[in-house]
Write an enzyme that holds these catalytic residues in place. Structure first.
Site, mmCIF file in Angstrom:
data_model
loop_
_atom_site.group_PDB
_atom_site.id
_atom_site.type_symbol
_atom_site.label_atom_id
_atom_site.label_comp_id
_atom_site.label_asym_id
_atom_site.label_seq_id
_atom_site.Cartn_x
_atom_site.Cartn_y
_atom_site.Cartn_z
ATOM 1 C CE LYS A 122 -4.264 -1.913 1.718
ATOM 2 N NZ LYS A 122 -5.180 -2.133 2.823
ATOM 3 C CE LYS A 206 -6.134 -8.176 -2.251
ATOM 4 N NZ LYS A 206 -5.891 -7.689 -0.901
ATOM 5 C CE LYS A 209 -12.559 -3.116 0.147
ATOM 6 N NZ LYS A 209 -12.996 -2.705 1.440
HETATM 7 P P1 TYM Z 1 -10.597 -5.416 3.513
HETATM 8 O O1 TYM Z 1 -11.561 -4.328 3.785
HETATM 9 O O2 TYM Z 1 -9.509 -5.188 2.508
HETATM 10 O O3 TYM Z 1 -11.370 -6.714 3.036
HETATM 11 C C1 TYM Z 1 -12.451 -7.235 3.794
HETATM 12 C C2 TYM Z 1 -12.408 -8.747 3.769
HETATM 13 O O4 TYM Z 1 -12.471 -9.217 2.411
HETATM 14 C C3 TYM Z 1 -11.411 -10.148 2.181
HETATM 15 N N1 TYM Z 1 -10.984 -10.014 0.781
HETATM 16 C C4 TYM Z 1 -10.856 -11.036 -0.077
HETATM 17 N N2 TYM Z 1 -11.073 -12.356 0.079
HETATM 18 C C5 TYM Z 1 -10.865 -13.140 -1.003
HETATM 19 N N3 TYM Z 1 -10.458 -12.667 -2.215
HETATM 20 C C6 TYM Z 1 -10.237 -11.344 -2.406
HETATM 21 N N4 TYM Z 1 -9.857 -10.880 -3.592
HETATM 22 C C7 TYM Z 1 -10.441 -10.472 -1.302
HETATM 23 N N5 TYM Z 1 -10.319 -9.134 -1.144
HETATM 24 C C8 TYM Z 1 -10.646 -8.874 0.141
HETATM 25 C C9 TYM Z 1 -10.316 -9.729 3.149
HETATM 26 O O5 TYM Z 1 -9.424 -10.803 3.402
HETATM 27 C C10 TYM Z 1 -11.117 -9.324 4.366
HETATM 28 O O6 TYM Z 1 -11.427 -10.454 5.156
HETATM 29 N N6 TYM Z 1 -7.517 -5.274 7.409
HETATM 30 C C11 TYM Z 1 -8.834 -5.696 6.963
HETATM 31 C C12 TYM Z 1 -9.986 -5.095 7.762
HETATM 32 C C13 TYM Z 1 -9.921 -5.299 9.232
HETATM 33 C C14 TYM Z 1 -10.172 -6.508 9.938
HETATM 34 C C15 TYM Z 1 -10.040 -6.182 11.320
HETATM 35 C C16 TYM Z 1 -10.479 -7.803 9.532
HETATM 36 C C17 TYM Z 1 -9.650 -4.327 10.168
HETATM 37 N N7 TYM Z 1 -9.736 -4.868 11.423
HETATM 38 C C18 TYM Z 1 -10.209 -7.157 12.302
HETATM 39 C C19 TYM Z 1 -10.653 -8.778 10.534
HETATM 40 C C20 TYM Z 1 -10.520 -8.444 11.899
HETATM 41 C C21 TYM Z 1 -8.994 -5.276 5.521
HETATM 42 O O7 TYM Z 1 -8.382 -4.350 5.061
HETATM 43 O O8 TYM Z 1 -9.971 -5.955 4.873
#
Ligand code: TYM
Length: 348
Positions: A122, A206, A209
């Protein structure tokens, strides 16, 4: 991973999704769908959070952030999360996350954060210009989970390293302050068939968004026509589908589309290849487009209906935040006492 330390603790699920633009099919199949599946398991308490404090670690516009928070909450509800069964809330309404996040800034080591691959991705080349918040992001994520002593965390594969760090922080806190088992060592729950959904334009990247090409992803908010069009345009290769998984090894785009089909149909890649092996993408893509439209477009329709009434969403998030704060506050009081701090968050 061992779950030896989860025994003392209430079985509690926590997960979060960032409000940073459109939610994708990857978010849905990797995470949100799993949140919904866990909802019918009464052995767990469940908290699902729109992690808005994480979203400000990178450049953002306040007006867009507000609607993105509503959109993620709408996606939760439209996907089947029921505010009566799961606590749905946004992170900035529960100050305990930020409080524990600061404490974890003082527990985690620089060396641990230096290894985080998501920061490197990032921050890109210009690390000097990244916010301190982006660097400390994983500590706040650990706080999100541990402020509820959550034991299970449903996520996609890309969050695995952050969850390992969460376990390291929990372990170090427990050891340093001689409070064995104070925080549980949480278990990731990663779906087998959809741990990492890839871009429709490049099977080695991957689905995200933040990809500049909208054709690289299916957004939950896409209309049926747009979904079908994106699947039709998805990158493939000229070969027919193989009849077994080994045949997908060197074919990332084909493997991704078969994986998406399997995940949406609730079956395995083997079963999909059993049906489509030997057939070309001319047959497979229309079937995948129909299946994706059938499963995803009702979610988009419901999201549009819900986001038209943001006050209703706000009421759900505010009520969820009250319930979440009530779980977090006594744990924070114990944290302050453990550290010898004379706080305890008594002012709210
Ligand atoms: P974020 O917002 O990027 O994504 C949310 C969830 O979606 C999953 N994900 C995917 N799974 C499969 N294939 C993909 N292409 C894909 N893109 C996204 C992510 O693995 C995630 O589960 N750091 C985290 C948010 C967060 C969080 C937490 C998660 C903050 N605090 C505490 C769990 C527990 C994030 O940026 O997810």
């Amino acid at each position: 991973m061992s779950n030896t330390s989860t025994t003392r603790h209430t079985r509690r699920v926590f997960s979060g999704v960032q409000p940073t633009g459109n939610l994708t099919l990857g978010n849905y199949l990797g995470a949100v769908r799993n949140f919904v599946a866990l909802q019918d398991d009464d052995s767990f308490e469940r908290l699902y959070c729109v992690v808005d404090m994480h979203a400000i670690t990178q450049p953002f516009k306040p007006i867009e952030l507000k609607s993105a928070i509503h959109e993620v909450a709408a996606a939760f509800i439209a996907s089947g999360l029921d505010p009566a069964k799961s606590i749905l809330f946004n992170q900035s309404r529960v100050s305990a996350h930020a409080e524990l996040g600061w404490i974890f800034n003082c527990v985690a080591r620089m060396g641990w954060l230096n290894r985080m691959t998501q920061f490197k991705e990032k921050a890109g080349k210009n690390k000097e210009n990244a916010s301190v918040g982006l660097y400390a992001y994983p500590n706040l994520m650990a706080a999100d989970i541990l402020v509820y002593r959550a034991t299970h965390v449903p996520v996609g594969d890309d969050q695995k390293q952050h969850l390992e760090l969460t376990r390291d922080i929990a372990q170090k806190f427990n050891n340093d302050f001689e409070v064995p088992d104070f925080f549980p060592l949480c278990e990731p729950l990663i779906p087998a068939e959809s741990a990492r959904i890839m871009s429709l334009r490049d099977g080695t990247a991957k689905m995200s968004k933040s990809d500049p090409s909208d054709n690289s992803r299916i957004n939950l908010s896409d209309t049926a026509d747009l979904i079908a069009q994106k699947i039709r345009k998805a990158k493939t290769d000229p070969e027919p589908l193989p009849s077994d998984i080994e045949g997908l090894a060197e074919r990332p785009e084909a493997r991704n589309l078969v994986g998406i089909f399997a995940a949406l149909a609730g079956t395995t890649q083997d079963a999909v290849l059993g049906e489509y092996g030997g057939r070309g993408f001319g047959d497979f893509k229309p079937a995948l487009a129909d299946l994706t439209v059938e499963k995803i477009s009702p979610i988009g329709d419901e999201m549009r209906r819900l986001t038209a009434a943001p006050d209703h969403i706000d009421a759900i998030l505010a009520e969820g935040a009250d319930r979440a704060a009530a779980l977090a506050r006594p744990i924070m009081t114990e944290v302050y006492e453990t550290l010898g701090l004379l706080g305890g968050g008594t002012t709210g």
